[in-house]
Scaffold this motif. Sequence first.
Motif, PDB file in Angstrom:
ATOM      1  N   GLY A 113      -8.596   7.835  50.338  1.00  0.00           N
ATOM      2  CA  GLY A 113      -9.567   8.674  49.937  1.00  0.00           C
ATOM      3  C   GLY A 113     -10.782   8.658  50.867  1.00  0.00           C
ATOM      4  N   ARG A 114     -11.611   9.485  50.595  1.00  0.00           N
ATOM      5  CA  ARG A 114     -12.998   9.671  51.301  1.00  0.00           C
ATOM      6  C   ARG A 114     -14.122   8.706  50.714  1.00  0.00           C
ATOM      7  N   ALA A 143     -17.235   7.396  49.653  1.00  0.00           N
ATOM      8  CA  ALA A 143     -18.458   8.145  49.136  1.00  0.00           C
ATOM      9  C   ALA A 143     -19.685   7.296  49.644  1.00  0.00           C
ATOM     10  N   ARG A 144     -19.537   5.973  49.461  1.00  0.00           N
ATOM     11  CA  ARG A 144     -20.903   5.185  49.680  1.00  0.00           C
ATOM     12  C   ARG A 144     -20.454   3.722  50.174  1.00  0.00           C
ATOM     13  N   THR A 203     -17.322   2.547  47.792  1.00  0.00           N
ATOM     14  CA  THR A 203     -16.678   3.307  46.720  1.00  0.00           C
ATOM     15  C   THR A 203     -16.161   4.763  47.298  1.00  0.00           C
ATOM     16  N   LEU A 204     -15.017   5.113  46.774  1.00  0.00           N
ATOM     17  CA  LEU A 204     -14.408   6.315  47.137  1.00  0.00           C
ATOM     18  C   LEU A 204     -14.745   7.490  46.486  1.00  0.00           C
ATOM     19  N   ASP A 205     -14.527   8.558  46.816  1.00  0.00           N
ATOM     20  CA  ASP A 205     -14.875   9.494  45.998  1.00  0.00           C
ATOM     21  C   ASP A 205     -13.432   9.841  44.916  1.00  0.00           C
ATOM     22  N   SER A 215     -12.460  11.973  42.475  1.00  0.00           N
ATOM     23  CA  SER A 215     -12.251  12.918  41.816  1.00  0.00           C
ATOM     24  C   SER A 215     -10.660  12.953  41.611  1.00  0.00           C
ATOM     25  N   ASP A 216      -9.911  12.695  42.696  1.00  0.00           N
ATOM     26  CA  ASP A 216      -8.519  12.682  42.444  1.00  0.00           C
ATOM     27  C   ASP A 216      -8.049  11.881  41.240  1.00  0.00           C
ATOM     28  N   THR A 270     -11.024   2.821  43.243  1.00  0.00           N
ATOM     29  CA  THR A 270     -11.853   3.173  44.116  1.00  0.00           C
ATOM     30  C   THR A 270     -13.047   2.521  44.592  1.00  0.00           C
TER      31      THR A 270
END
Length: 354
Positions: free
Chosen positions: A63-64, A66-67, A84-86, A88-89, A163
């Motif tokens: 994933g991407r 996020a922070r 952390t990852l985004d 959403s998925d 995540t």
Amino acid sequence: MKRLGLLCAAMMLVACSEKEAPPEPVRPVLSVTVKALNEESLGRFAGSIQARYESNTGFRVGGRIARRNVDVGAEVQKGTLLATLDPSDQQNQLRSAQGDLARIQAQLINAQANARRQQALFDRGVGAQAQLDVATTDLKTTQASLDQARAAVSQSKDQLSYTELRADHKAVVTAWNAEAGQVVTAGQQVVTLAQPDIKEAVIDLPDTLVDQLPSDVVFSVAAQLDPSINTTAIIREIEPQAQSATRTRRARLSLAETPDGFRLGTAISVTLSSAIKPRLELPLTALQEVDGKSRIWVIDTQSKTVSPRDVTVISRTEHSVVLAGGVENGERVVSAGVNSLKPGQSVKLDEDSQ
């Protein structure tokens, strides 16, 4: 009268010849104190203090990012949130799994009610066995689907928790290999964690030197900025192959002690030495060659006089000589100006030239 004058002149000449020769002048000399060497230096190398145990940690899902929650050098405890990852998925997958679970739970209620009706009709003798069998099979199938849906929800929750990247143990963050906004894959190295409890010295040694290291080699480890912070170390591990570019092999040393000044990343200076049979080393200028023999001039510190002494030379370099003996540890030896000395000559001592 003439004869008397000649006689007086002759007597005066005899008296002058009988006077003692003037004393030798006191010569100022440079000198050194003999010190026996018990160790042989094998070189000095730069290195650093590192943790013995490091772990390269990454997310268990892709994933991407996020922070990032901590920076390099931060001390973290077990369970500390690192990044952390985004999500959403993973959140969408969880909602989908929860929807499937709710649907199958409703189907299970209907299957249970239908199975009870068919059983009641069969018990009164008005229901068919085939219909009861179909209702029972449908109930079992729905129950299996429910178990599968519950497992899917549990898995989705796990994927959502993945995540969040958390520390598995107390550690120090030593490196980040990804930044916020970067897309990473599952298992990709993101952050390096070092356990600060056990530290060791890490240096790179020339490949040729590693093969010649004696078994009793001693490593002296000192902080470059403050040499008073020091300890000794032994070899724990040496890379089996040399790096092709530098022809060096990385050595990891176990420290005898870990001073407080030895923090992770501390620059250190490592000196290699090996125990040898005691020997005596003097400056090359202290040696005098006379009639094929080597000798030195030893100073009597009480009378401030010098005397020659024959010695046996083991080896010599451009600046020094190693002696097999002939002089004792602690004796003082002339280190410059030996060619103009005479036995018993008085000298004026200067400071050590070493």
